[in-house]
Design a protein around this motif. Sequence first.
Motif, PDB file in Angstrom:
ATOM      1  N   MET A 174      29.610  33.019  31.635  1.00 31.62           N
ATOM      2  CA  MET A 174      30.741  34.420  32.193  1.00 31.62           C
ATOM      3  C   MET A 174      30.462  35.027  33.853  1.00 31.62           C
ATOM      4  O   MET A 174      31.661  35.509  34.577  1.00 31.62           O
ATOM      5  CB  MET A 174      30.725  35.153  31.225  1.00 31.62           C
ATOM      6  N   GLU A 175      29.959  35.045  34.155  1.00 32.26           N
ATOM      7  CA  GLU A 175      28.836  35.208  35.539  1.00 32.26           C
ATOM      8  C   GLU A 175      30.199  34.028  36.896  1.00 32.26           C
ATOM      9  O   GLU A 175      30.314  34.754  37.683  1.00 32.26           O
ATOM     10  CB  GLU A 175      27.657  35.264  35.710  1.00 32.26           C
ATOM     11  N   HIS A 176      30.852  33.240  36.415  1.00 38.57           N
ATOM     12  CA  HIS A 176      30.672  32.626  37.414  1.00 38.57           C
ATOM     13  C   HIS A 176      32.188  32.728  37.772  1.00 38.57           C
ATOM     14  O   HIS A 176      33.230  32.278  38.867  1.00 38.57           O
ATOM     15  CB  HIS A 176      30.853  30.457  36.679  1.00 38.57           C
ATOM     16  N   VAL A 177      33.601  32.906  36.816  1.00 38.37           N
ATOM     17  CA  VAL A 177      34.728  33.607  36.815  1.00 38.37           C
ATOM     18  C   VAL A 177      35.347  34.346  37.673  1.00 38.37           C
ATOM     19  O   VAL A 177      35.443  34.388  38.760  1.00 38.37           O
ATOM     20  CB  VAL A 177      35.325  34.664  35.271  1.00 38.37           C
ATOM     21  N   PRO A 178      33.843  35.634  38.077  1.00 36.33           N
ATOM     22  CA  PRO A 178      34.219  36.661  39.934  1.00 36.33           C
ATOM     23  C   PRO A 178      33.872  35.669  40.469  1.00 36.33           C
ATOM     24  O   PRO A 178      35.022  35.432  42.211  1.00 36.33           O
ATOM     25  CB  PRO A 178      33.340  37.644  39.098  1.00 36.33           C
ATOM     26  N   VAL A 179      33.453  34.211  40.720  1.00 32.96           N
ATOM     27  CA  VAL A 179      33.218  33.708  41.913  1.00 32.96           C
ATOM     28  C   VAL A 179      34.007  32.264  42.316  1.00 32.96           C
ATOM     29  O   VAL A 179      34.474  32.999  43.625  1.00 32.96           O
ATOM     30  CB  VAL A 179      31.856  33.034  41.623  1.00 32.96           C
ATOM     31  N   ASN A 180      34.745  32.593  41.211  1.00 31.30           N
ATOM     32  CA  ASN A 180      36.265  31.806  41.370  1.00 31.30           C
ATOM     33  C   ASN A 180      37.190  32.273  42.011  1.00 31.30           C
ATOM     34  O   ASN A 180      38.472  32.010  42.316  1.00 31.30           O
ATOM     35  CB  ASN A 180      35.970  30.319  40.163  1.00 31.30           C
ATOM     36  N   ALA A 181      37.357  33.434  41.691  1.00 28.80           N
ATOM     37  CA  ALA A 181      38.362  34.079  41.925  1.00 28.80           C
ATOM     38  C   ALA A 181      38.005  34.882  43.033  1.00 28.80           C
ATOM     39  O   ALA A 181      39.303  34.818  43.807  1.00 28.80           O
ATOM     40  CB  ALA A 181      38.163  35.695  40.521  1.00 28.80           C
ATOM     41  N   GLY A 182      37.167  35.351  43.217  1.00 27.39           N
ATOM     42  CA  GLY A 182      37.019  35.901  44.356  1.00 27.39           C
ATOM     43  C   GLY A 182      36.534  34.786  45.883  1.00 27.39           C
ATOM     44  O   GLY A 182      37.601  34.287  46.490  1.00 27.39           O
ATOM     45  N   LEU A 183      36.638  32.686  45.347  1.00 25.55           N
ATOM     46  CA  LEU A 183      37.452  31.865  46.353  1.00 25.55           C
ATOM     47  C   LEU A 183      38.605  31.630  46.553  1.00 25.55           C
ATOM     48  O   LEU A 183      38.493  31.210  47.171  1.00 25.55           O
ATOM     49  CB  LEU A 183      36.695  30.897  45.738  1.00 25.55           C
ATOM     50  N   ARG A 184      39.495  31.837  45.584  1.00 22.57           N
ATOM     51  CA  ARG A 184      40.200  31.741  45.461  1.00 22.57           C
ATOM     52  C   ARG A 184      41.626  32.504  45.996  1.00 22.57           C
ATOM     53  O   ARG A 184      42.011  32.390  46.707  1.00 22.57           O
ATOM     54  CB  ARG A 184      41.332  31.946  43.748  1.00 22.57           C
ATOM     55  N   THR A 185      40.620  33.539  46.475  1.00 20.93           N
ATOM     56  CA  THR A 185      41.488  34.992  46.713  1.00 20.93           C
ATOM     57  C   THR A 185      41.204  34.784  48.456  1.00 20.93           C
ATOM     58  O   THR A 185      42.199  34.848  49.013  1.00 20.93           O
ATOM     59  CB  THR A 185      41.001  36.222  46.767  1.00 20.93           C
ATOM     60  N   THR A 186      40.262  33.758  48.863  1.00 20.13           N
ATOM     61  CA  THR A 186      39.538  34.000  49.919  1.00 20.13           C
ATOM     62  C   THR A 186      40.553  32.520  51.435  1.00 20.13           C
ATOM     63  O   THR A 186      40.594  32.842  51.584  1.00 20.13           O
ATOM     64  CB  THR A 186      38.704  33.658  50.439  1.00 20.13           C
ATOM     65  N   LEU A 187      40.296  31.953  49.623  1.00 24.74           N
ATOM     66  CA  LEU A 187      41.713  30.750  49.894  1.00 24.74           C
ATOM     67  C   LEU A 187      42.474  30.969  50.351  1.00 24.74           C
ATOM     68  O   LEU A 187      43.662  29.990  51.251  1.00 24.74           O
ATOM     69  CB  LEU A 187      41.316  29.633  49.433  1.00 24.74           C
ATOM     70  N   THR A 188      43.530  31.790  49.698  1.00 22.46           N
ATOM     71  CA  THR A 188      44.836  31.985  50.170  1.00 22.46           C
ATOM     72  C   THR A 188      45.051  33.145  50.492  1.00 22.46           C
ATOM     73  O   THR A 188      46.317  32.891  52.104  1.00 22.46           O
ATOM     74  CB  THR A 188      45.043  33.133  48.850  1.00 22.46           C
ATOM     75  N   VAL A 189      44.117  33.892  51.307  1.00 22.78           N
ATOM     76  CA  VAL A 189      43.852  34.914  52.442  1.00 22.78           C
ATOM     77  C   VAL A 189      43.733  33.839  53.542  1.00 22.78           C
ATOM     78  O   VAL A 189      44.479  34.575  55.064  1.00 22.78           O
ATOM     79  CB  VAL A 189      43.030  35.354  52.583  1.00 22.78           C
TER      80      VAL A 189
END
Length: 320
Positions: free
Chosen positions: A1-16
């Motif tokens: 379950m810990e990898h979900v925030p990391v993936n979400a954060g990476l997607r946000t960074t890439l979108t930014v």
Amino acid sequence: MEHVPVNAGLRTTLTVLAVAVAYYATAKVGLVLALVKGQVTPLWLPTGISVAALLMSGGKIWPGIALGALTANIALDSGPWAVVVITIGNTAAPLAAWYLLTRFGFRPQLDRLKDALLLVFAGALGAMLISALIGSAALKIDGGIPWHEMPAVVAVWWTGDAMGVLVFTPLLLTLPRQWHASPLRLAEACALLIVTAVLAAFVTTSQLRLLFLVFPMLIWAALRFQHAIAAPCAAIISVAAVMSGAGGHLANNDLLATMIVLQAFNGSVALTGLILSAITSERNQAREAIERACEQLAETVARYQEEGVRKRLGKVVPPG
């Protein structure tokens, strides 16, 4: 379950980062067509990208807008403090548009007249006044423009940002949708886009003043395909008009006169495609809802008739 925030954060960074790159790239294109000191353009593409990105990804991607605006403004012939102030205005206006649109229940599908009107009055005309006032004031204080040009600069800046929203936000909101069509319908859409491009190039460079000829194509696109084709057609026409206004048929020695002619035309094109597509979508949804209701009613009537027949047969022919 810990990898979900990391993936979400990476997607946000890439979108930014993607928003920042898109903002910078389209700003460089837009500034080629600038009318005032290489800084004010009648069709500012980054605002359309910024508002669409906020509507699709949420307010968390605002740093991408700020970063893209800052890198684009650094190249301008203005002082450091003016660059920062203009960047603040460039970031605040799309954020205000996003807040107002979401606050009043805007739907990115643009399938209601309410959504089209919200995009026009809240997302474009209302919110984009923020960047126009802040940016124009920064240019004036920085010594870039005289007082007598201020009204024209504010008007061009405001309408340029507003047109960016009206022309490119519907286009970008439409692109992610899957569009299934028969080969014949797809051929019709492609032919419509090609004819619109050729016609727009002709009427914006001809001395015959035949700008009105693009509207039948735009109406055809809105009625037959709604935003899926009407939005690209409006973008094609507006870009052709801006290119002409920057040094061709629509250009005028007076900045304000050029702006009025150009933006009146672009505004008519954007509003025709946007509002007619929304009304057509709303009408189609109402027709489909009525058809579904009629089908459900017919099924219900048939079921009750069948049950009534069974009851009558049960009384006539007792079991056993």
